[in-house]
Design a protein around this motif. Structure first.
Motif, mmCIF file in Angstrom:
data_model
loop_
_atom_site.group_PDB
_atom_site.id
_atom_site.type_symbol
_atom_site.label_atom_id
_atom_site.label_comp_id
_atom_site.label_asym_id
_atom_site.label_seq_id
_atom_site.Cartn_x
_atom_site.Cartn_y
_atom_site.Cartn_z
ATOM 1 N N GLU A 35 16.855 -12.806 -14.471
ATOM 2 C CA GLU A 35 15.662 -12.780 -15.308
ATOM 3 C C GLU A 35 14.444 -12.432 -14.455
ATOM 4 O O GLU A 35 14.403 -12.705 -13.265
ATOM 5 C CB GLU A 35 15.449 -14.165 -15.937
ATOM 6 C CG GLU A 35 16.551 -14.587 -16.884
ATOM 7 C CD GLU A 35 16.554 -13.811 -18.175
ATOM 8 O OE1 GLU A 35 15.467 -13.458 -18.673
ATOM 9 O OE2 GLU A 35 17.652 -13.535 -18.677
ATOM 10 N N GLY A 36 13.447 -11.851 -15.056
ATOM 11 C CA GLY A 36 12.209 -11.563 -14.339
ATOM 12 C C GLY A 36 12.216 -10.200 -13.673
ATOM 13 O O GLY A 36 13.035 -9.332 -13.954
ATOM 14 N N LEU A 37 11.266 -10.045 -12.783
ATOM 15 C CA LEU A 37 11.076 -8.768 -12.098
ATOM 16 C C LEU A 37 11.893 -8.697 -10.815
ATOM 17 O O LEU A 37 12.129 -9.705 -10.161
ATOM 18 C CB LEU A 37 9.602 -8.598 -11.737
ATOM 19 C CG LEU A 37 8.601 -8.573 -12.891
ATOM 20 C CD1 LEU A 37 7.193 -8.564 -12.344
ATOM 21 C CD2 LEU A 37 8.829 -7.387 -13.776
ATOM 22 N N THR A 38 12.278 -7.495 -10.469
ATOM 23 C CA THR A 38 12.904 -7.286 -9.169
ATOM 24 C C THR A 38 11.799 -7.337 -8.112
ATOM 25 O O THR A 38 10.616 -7.184 -8.433
ATOM 26 C CB THR A 38 13.615 -5.922 -9.113
ATOM 27 O OG1 THR A 38 12.638 -4.882 -9.231
ATOM 28 C CG2 THR A 38 14.660 -5.799 -10.211
ATOM 29 N N PRO A 39 12.146 -7.538 -6.855
ATOM 30 C CA PRO A 39 11.092 -7.559 -5.825
ATOM 31 C C PRO A 39 10.270 -6.277 -5.775
ATOM 32 O O PRO A 39 9.054 -6.317 -5.584
ATOM 33 C CB PRO A 39 11.885 -7.769 -4.533
ATOM 34 C CG PRO A 39 13.104 -8.501 -4.957
ATOM 35 C CD PRO A 39 13.442 -7.943 -6.319
ATOM 36 N N ARG A 40 10.910 -5.142 -5.985
ATOM 37 C CA ARG A 40 10.173 -3.876 -5.972
ATOM 38 C C ARG A 40 9.185 -3.799 -7.132
ATOM 39 O O ARG A 40 8.044 -3.384 -6.973
ATOM 40 C CB ARG A 40 11.156 -2.707 -6.028
ATOM 41 C CG ARG A 40 10.476 -1.353 -6.026
ATOM 42 C CD ARG A 40 11.483 -0.223 -5.953
ATOM 43 N NE ARG A 40 10.879 1.062 -6.093
ATOM 44 C CZ ARG A 40 10.243 1.715 -5.140
ATOM 45 N NH1 ARG A 40 10.129 1.164 -3.950
ATOM 46 N NH2 ARG A 40 9.722 2.912 -5.352
ATOM 47 N N GLN A 41 9.630 -4.224 -8.321
ATOM 48 C CA GLN A 41 8.736 -4.224 -9.474
ATOM 49 C C GLN A 41 7.568 -5.186 -9.264
ATOM 50 O O GLN A 41 6.433 -4.877 -9.647
ATOM 51 C CB GLN A 41 9.501 -4.611 -10.734
ATOM 52 C CG GLN A 41 10.482 -3.574 -11.205
ATOM 53 C CD GLN A 41 11.366 -4.089 -12.312
ATOM 54 O OE1 GLN A 41 11.604 -5.292 -12.430
ATOM 55 N NE2 GLN A 41 11.869 -3.186 -13.139
ATOM 56 N N GLU A 89 -2.142 -4.398 0.912
ATOM 57 C CA GLU A 89 -1.325 -4.253 2.125
ATOM 58 C C GLU A 89 -0.262 -5.347 2.225
ATOM 59 O O GLU A 89 0.866 -5.079 2.626
ATOM 60 C CB GLU A 89 -2.211 -4.266 3.379
ATOM 61 C CG GLU A 89 -2.901 -2.960 3.615
ATOM 62 C CD GLU A 89 -1.927 -1.807 3.771
ATOM 63 O OE1 GLU A 89 -0.993 -1.906 4.581
ATOM 64 O OE2 GLU A 89 -2.092 -0.802 3.074
ATOM 65 N N LEU A 90 -0.608 -6.564 1.877
ATOM 66 C CA LEU A 90 0.391 -7.639 1.881
ATOM 67 C C LEU A 90 1.531 -7.320 0.918
ATOM 68 O O LEU A 90 2.701 -7.540 1.227
ATOM 69 C CB LEU A 90 -0.249 -8.980 1.511
ATOM 70 C CG LEU A 90 -1.084 -9.666 2.581
ATOM 71 C CD1 LEU A 90 -1.804 -10.867 2.003
ATOM 72 C CD2 LEU A 90 -0.205 -10.078 3.745
ATOM 73 N N SER A 91 1.192 -6.811 -0.251
ATOM 74 C CA SER A 91 2.227 -6.461 -1.233
ATOM 75 C C SER A 91 3.092 -5.314 -0.738
ATOM 76 O O SER A 91 4.296 -5.304 -0.961
ATOM 77 C CB SER A 91 1.586 -6.097 -2.576
ATOM 78 O OG SER A 91 0.956 -7.227 -3.126
ATOM 79 N N ARG A 92 2.491 -4.352 -0.071
ATOM 80 C CA ARG A 92 3.278 -3.233 0.468
ATOM 81 C C ARG A 92 4.278 -3.706 1.504
ATOM 82 O O ARG A 92 5.342 -3.121 1.662
ATOM 83 C CB ARG A 92 2.359 -2.194 1.112
ATOM 84 C CG ARG A 92 1.627 -1.342 0.106
ATOM 85 C CD ARG A 92 0.819 -0.242 0.762
ATOM 86 N NE ARG A 92 1.674 0.625 1.548
ATOM 87 C CZ ARG A 92 1.435 0.965 2.813
ATOM 88 N NH1 ARG A 92 0.383 0.497 3.439
ATOM 89 N NH2 ARG A 92 2.252 1.751 3.454
ATOM 90 N N GLY A 94 5.772 -6.652 1.462
ATOM 91 C CA GLY A 94 6.697 -7.621 0.899
ATOM 92 C C GLY A 94 6.181 -9.035 0.793
ATOM 93 O O GLY A 94 6.940 -9.941 0.463
ATOM 94 N N ARG A 95 4.940 -9.278 1.045
ATOM 95 C CA ARG A 95 4.374 -10.629 0.949
ATOM 96 C C ARG A 95 3.651 -10.783 -0.384
ATOM 97 O O ARG A 95 2.461 -11.074 -0.447
ATOM 98 C CB ARG A 95 3.408 -10.892 2.108
ATOM 99 C CG ARG A 95 4.023 -10.738 3.452
ATOM 100 C CD ARG A 95 4.991 -11.861 3.674
ATOM 101 N NE ARG A 95 5.585 -11.756 4.996
ATOM 102 C CZ ARG A 95 6.828 -12.075 5.240
ATOM 103 N NH1 ARG A 95 7.597 -12.498 4.279
ATOM 104 N NH2 ARG A 95 7.315 -11.970 6.448
ATOM 105 N N THR A 96 4.400 -10.591 -1.479
ATOM 106 C CA THR A 96 3.770 -10.555 -2.790
ATOM 107 C C THR A 96 3.265 -11.916 -3.244
ATOM 108 O O THR A 96 2.213 -12.011 -3.856
ATOM 109 C CB THR A 96 4.741 -9.993 -3.839
ATOM 110 O OG1 THR A 96 5.950 -10.747 -3.814
ATOM 111 C CG2 THR A 96 5.060 -8.546 -3.565
#
Length: 119
Positions: A35-41, A89-92, A94-96
């Motif tokens: 369920e939910g979003l994938t890490p990439r999404q 930049e954090l999201s790019r 992987g530190r979402t």
């Protein structure tokens, strides 16, 4: 009925022995999708949200500077815009989750500073 007339049950297949080639393949249950979003999404969504907030803060900064020129206005909104860039930049990288918390806390701080500090 005699003992030789009765069918003997087939032995259970052993786990270490592969099934014969002509045996039907066992039915594979479909894998339940998480369920939910994938890490990439999630990364893409947070980058998009931070980008929209960055543009909105730029527009608000322009409006606030048109009404009153102040170094404090530039400081508050400039720091909030820098924070949006940091979140992108954090999201790019992987530190979402950290980016989400930072964006939320930064926006609350910017709104509080606008309300408390700016005339």
């Amino acid at each position: 009925m005699t003992a030789s007339d009765q069918e003997t049950p087939a032995p259970a297949p052993r786990a270490d022995v592969p099934p014969p080639a002509d045996a039907p393949a066992p039915a594979v249950a479909p894998v339940a999708e998480p369920e939910g979003l994938t890490p990439r999404q999630a990364r893409v969504l947070r980058i998009a949200v931070a980008s929209v907030v960055l543009v909105v803060l730029g527009a608000v900064l322009a409006v606030r500077l048109a009404s009153r020129t102040s170094v404090l206005v530039v400081g508050v909104y400039g720091l909030a815009m820098i924070l949006c860039g940091v979140v992108i930049e954090l999201s790019r990288h992987g530190r979402t989750r950290l980016g989400t918390y930072l964006l939320g806390a930064g926006l609350v701080a910017a709104l509080a500073a606008d309300w408390l500090l700016l005339p």
